[in-house]
Motif scaffolding. Structure first.
Motif, PDB file in Angstrom:
ATOM      1  N   VAL A   1      13.989   1.027   0.386  1.00  0.00           N
ATOM      2  CA  VAL A   1      13.678   0.196   1.557  1.00  0.00           C
ATOM      3  C   VAL A   1      12.884   1.062   2.540  1.00  0.00           C
ATOM      4  O   VAL A   1      13.320   2.160   2.897  1.00  0.00           O
ATOM      5  CB  VAL A   1      14.985  -0.293   2.232  1.00  0.00           C
ATOM      6  CG1 VAL A   1      14.690  -0.948   3.580  1.00  0.00           C
ATOM      7  CG2 VAL A   1      15.726  -1.272   1.312  1.00  0.00           C
ATOM      8  N   HIS A   2      11.722   0.569   2.937  1.00  0.00           N
ATOM      9  CA  HIS A   2      10.948   1.278   3.964  1.00  0.00           C
ATOM     10  C   HIS A   2      10.699   0.322   5.126  1.00  0.00           C
ATOM     11  O   HIS A   2      10.200  -0.794   4.927  1.00  0.00           O
ATOM     12  CB  HIS A   2       9.617   1.775   3.401  1.00  0.00           C
ATOM     13  CG  HIS A   2       8.673   2.184   4.492  1.00  0.00           C
ATOM     14  ND1 HIS A   2       8.993   3.155   5.416  1.00  0.00           N
ATOM     15  CD2 HIS A   2       7.456   1.729   4.858  1.00  0.00           C
ATOM     16  CE1 HIS A   2       8.012   3.284   6.273  1.00  0.00           C
ATOM     17  NE2 HIS A   2       7.058   2.417   5.973  1.00  0.00           N
ATOM     18  N   CYS A   3      11.070   0.756   6.336  1.00  0.00           N
ATOM     19  CA  CYS A   3      10.892  -0.128   7.497  1.00  0.00           C
ATOM     20  C   CYS A   3      10.714   0.721   8.753  1.00  0.00           C
ATOM     21  O   CYS A   3      10.730   1.951   8.691  1.00  0.00           O
ATOM     22  CB  CYS A   3      12.080  -1.084   7.616  1.00  0.00           C
ATOM     23  SG  CYS A   3      13.686  -0.276   7.699  1.00  0.00           S
ATOM     24  N   HIS A   4      10.532   0.037   9.867  1.00  0.00           N
ATOM     25  CA  HIS A   4      10.273   0.712  11.138  1.00  0.00           C
ATOM     26  C   HIS A   4      11.308   0.270  12.177  1.00  0.00           C
ATOM     27  O   HIS A   4      10.966  -0.342  13.190  1.00  0.00           O
ATOM     28  CB  HIS A   4       8.866   0.364  11.644  1.00  0.00           C
ATOM     29  CG  HIS A   4       7.762   0.595  10.651  1.00  0.00           C
ATOM     30  ND1 HIS A   4       6.540  -0.023  10.738  1.00  0.00           N
ATOM     31  CD2 HIS A   4       7.702   1.378   9.539  1.00  0.00           C
ATOM     32  CE1 HIS A   4       5.769   0.381   9.727  1.00  0.00           C
ATOM     33  NE2 HIS A   4       6.451   1.216   8.978  1.00  0.00           N
ATOM     34  N   PRO A   5      12.586   0.529  11.943  1.00  0.00           N
ATOM     35  CA  PRO A   5      13.608   0.101  12.918  1.00  0.00           C
ATOM     36  C   PRO A   5      13.410   0.855  14.239  1.00  0.00           C
ATOM     37  O   PRO A   5      13.243   2.082  14.232  1.00  0.00           O
ATOM     38  CB  PRO A   5      14.932   0.479  12.241  1.00  0.00           C
ATOM     39  CG  PRO A   5      14.593   1.478  11.195  1.00  0.00           C
ATOM     40  CD  PRO A   5      13.159   1.316  10.846  1.00  0.00           C
TER      41      PRO A   5
ATOM     42  N   SER B   1       0.828  -1.217   0.000  1.00  0.00           N
ATOM     43  CA  SER B   1       0.000   0.000   0.000  1.00  0.00           C
ATOM     44  C   SER B   1       0.857   1.260   0.000  1.00  0.00           C
ATOM     45  O   SER B   1       0.353   2.358  -0.184  1.00  0.00           O
ATOM     46  CB  SER B   1      -0.912  -0.012   1.232  1.00  0.00           C
ATOM     47  OG  SER B   1      -0.110  -0.055   2.404  1.00  0.00           O
ATOM     48  N   GLU B   2       2.168   1.107   0.236  1.00  0.00           N
ATOM     49  CA  GLU B   2       3.041   2.283   0.291  1.00  0.00           C
ATOM     50  C   GLU B   2       3.866   2.440  -0.991  1.00  0.00           C
ATOM     51  O   GLU B   2       4.919   3.084  -0.994  1.00  0.00           O
ATOM     52  CB  GLU B   2       3.921   2.210   1.543  1.00  0.00           C
ATOM     53  CG  GLU B   2       3.110   2.558   2.794  1.00  0.00           C
ATOM     54  CD  GLU B   2       3.792   2.303   4.118  1.00  0.00           C
ATOM     55  OE1 GLU B   2       4.731   1.494   4.173  1.00  0.00           O
ATOM     56  OE2 GLU B   2       3.365   2.906   5.110  1.00  0.00           O
ATOM     57  N   ILE B   3       3.361   1.900  -2.097  1.00  0.00           N
ATOM     58  CA  ILE B   3       4.103   1.943  -3.367  1.00  0.00           C
ATOM     59  C   ILE B   3       4.359   3.378  -3.818  1.00  0.00           C
ATOM     60  O   ILE B   3       5.389   3.680  -4.431  1.00  0.00           O
ATOM     61  CB  ILE B   3       3.369   1.122  -4.475  1.00  0.00           C
ATOM     62  CG1 ILE B   3       4.252   0.989  -5.726  1.00  0.00           C
ATOM     63  CG2 ILE B   3       2.008   1.725  -4.827  1.00  0.00           C
ATOM     64  CD1 ILE B   3       5.518   0.212  -5.524  1.00  0.00           C
TER      65      ILE B   3
ATOM     66  N   ASN C   1       6.520   9.980  13.293  1.00  0.00           N
ATOM     67  CA  ASN C   1       5.529   9.039  13.857  1.00  0.00           C
ATOM     68  C   ASN C   1       5.299   7.819  12.981  1.00  0.00           C
ATOM     69  O   ASN C   1       4.185   7.286  12.921  1.00  0.00           O
ATOM     70  CB  ASN C   1       4.187   9.753  14.102  1.00  0.00           C
ATOM     71  CG  ASN C   1       4.312  10.784  15.194  1.00  0.00           C
ATOM     72  OD1 ASN C   1       4.938  11.823  14.997  1.00  0.00           O
ATOM     73  ND2 ASN C   1       3.762  10.505  16.356  1.00  0.00           N
ATOM     74  N   HIS C   2       6.338   7.372  12.274  1.00  0.00           N
ATOM     75  CA  HIS C   2       6.134   6.241  11.363  1.00  0.00           C
ATOM     76  C   HIS C   2       7.376   5.349  11.243  1.00  0.00           C
ATOM     77  O   HIS C   2       7.367   4.231  11.741  1.00  0.00           O
ATOM     78  CB  HIS C   2       5.691   6.803   9.996  1.00  0.00           C
ATOM     79  CG  HIS C   2       5.330   5.747   9.013  1.00  0.00           C
ATOM     80  ND1 HIS C   2       4.523   5.979   7.936  1.00  0.00           N
ATOM     81  CD2 HIS C   2       5.676   4.447   8.911  1.00  0.00           C
ATOM     82  CE1 HIS C   2       4.362   4.871   7.244  1.00  0.00           C
ATOM     83  NE2 HIS C   2       5.069   3.926   7.825  1.00  0.00           N
ATOM     84  N   GLY C   3       8.435   5.798  10.623  1.00  0.00           N
ATOM     85  CA  GLY C   3       9.590   4.921  10.409  1.00  0.00           C
ATOM     86  C   GLY C   3      10.650   5.587   9.562  1.00  0.00           C
ATOM     87  O   GLY C   3      10.917   6.787   9.718  1.00  0.00           O
TER      88      GLY C   3
HETATM   89 ZN   LIG Z   1       5.417   1.984   7.101  1.00  0.00          ZN
END
Ligand SMILES: [Zn+2]
Length: 237
Positions: A94-98, A75-77, A157-159
């Motif tokens: 690369v999208h992540c929530h480290p 959904s985050e394309i 507030n996300h990543g």
């Molecule tokens: Zn995300």
């Protein structure tokens, strides 16, 4: 092996690393790679990134329309496509929530600079984008001000989102940022967080150029080399 199969395998491998390192809990996080001018291979939505098979991945066009794959694309394309549209040399996002970097995102604390030499050279300034509800194009547009002058951005507030000309490097940037944030949090607990002097930061910028990594945007600015210089400074009482 075709380039596409190799890329699909690499995406699964990086997905395993993201999950193993706790950078993407549950179904969190998403990855992509630009195969050609108009085709991007990306991870599917609602699937744990630690257990993907190459056939689970999706192909989308530059408008975000799925053109192949049994599962629906992330959904985050739009976040990924925003980065690709900004620079033809970028091949991977690369999208992540480290957790340590996301702690800064949640505290809305800018990532301080001028502290660790490797971070200055390999990451540079890591700006923080304003918050927006994830998923839509309004969310993706929040990173637009930083495209072309950063390679890693904290999303309030996300990543985190990072990009590079290879998937490995885009992943490393997220990993380096999280390790840096972990050290910052620990250093703040231990004592005073000290900065490198401006001339030493400038030496690192020059080293970066000597390594063939291009000029750092800070070299062209007359503004201070330091971001968030008060982070970790104990107030004198
Ligand atoms: Zn995300």
């Amino acid at each position: 092996m075709s380039e596409e199969l190799q890329v699909r395998q690499e995406l699964c491998e990086v997905g395993r690393r993201l999950y193993a390192r706790g950078f993407a809990a549950g179904n969190d996080g998403n990855l992509s790679y630009r195969l050609s001018d108009d085709i991007v291979v990306c991870t599917p939505t609602l699937m744990c990134k630690g257990f993907m098979q190459p056939t689970d991945l999706c192909l989308v066009d530059m408008a975000g329309k799925q053109v192949f794959g049994p599962r629906k694309h992330t959904s985050e394309i739009h976040l990924h496509l925003e980065v690709y549209r900004s620079d033809p040399a970028v091949r991977a996002v690369v999208h992540c929530h480290p957790p340590h970097a996301t702690a800064f995102a949640v505290a809305r604390e800018d990532i301080p600079s001028g502290i660790l030499p490797e971070v200055e050279v390999f990451l540079g300034i890591v700006p923080r984008a304003e918050y927006e509800t994830p998923g839509g194009s309004a969310f993706a547009e929040k990173i637009r001000p930083f495209l072309g002058r950063a390679n890693t951005v904290v999303l309030s507030n996300h990543g985190v989102v990072s990009w590079a000309n290879t998937l490995e490097l885009a992943y490393w940037r997220a990993e380096m940022l999280d390790a840096y944030c972990r050290i910052l949090i620990l250093a703040k607990l231990v004592g005073n967080v000290e900065r490198l002097p401006d001339d030493k930061v400038m030496e690192l910028m020059n080293l970066k150029q000597a390594f063939g990594m291009g000029a750092d945007p800070r070299q062209q600015q007359s503004a201070s080399l330091l971001v968030n210089p008060t982070f970790g400074k104990r107030s004198k009482s």
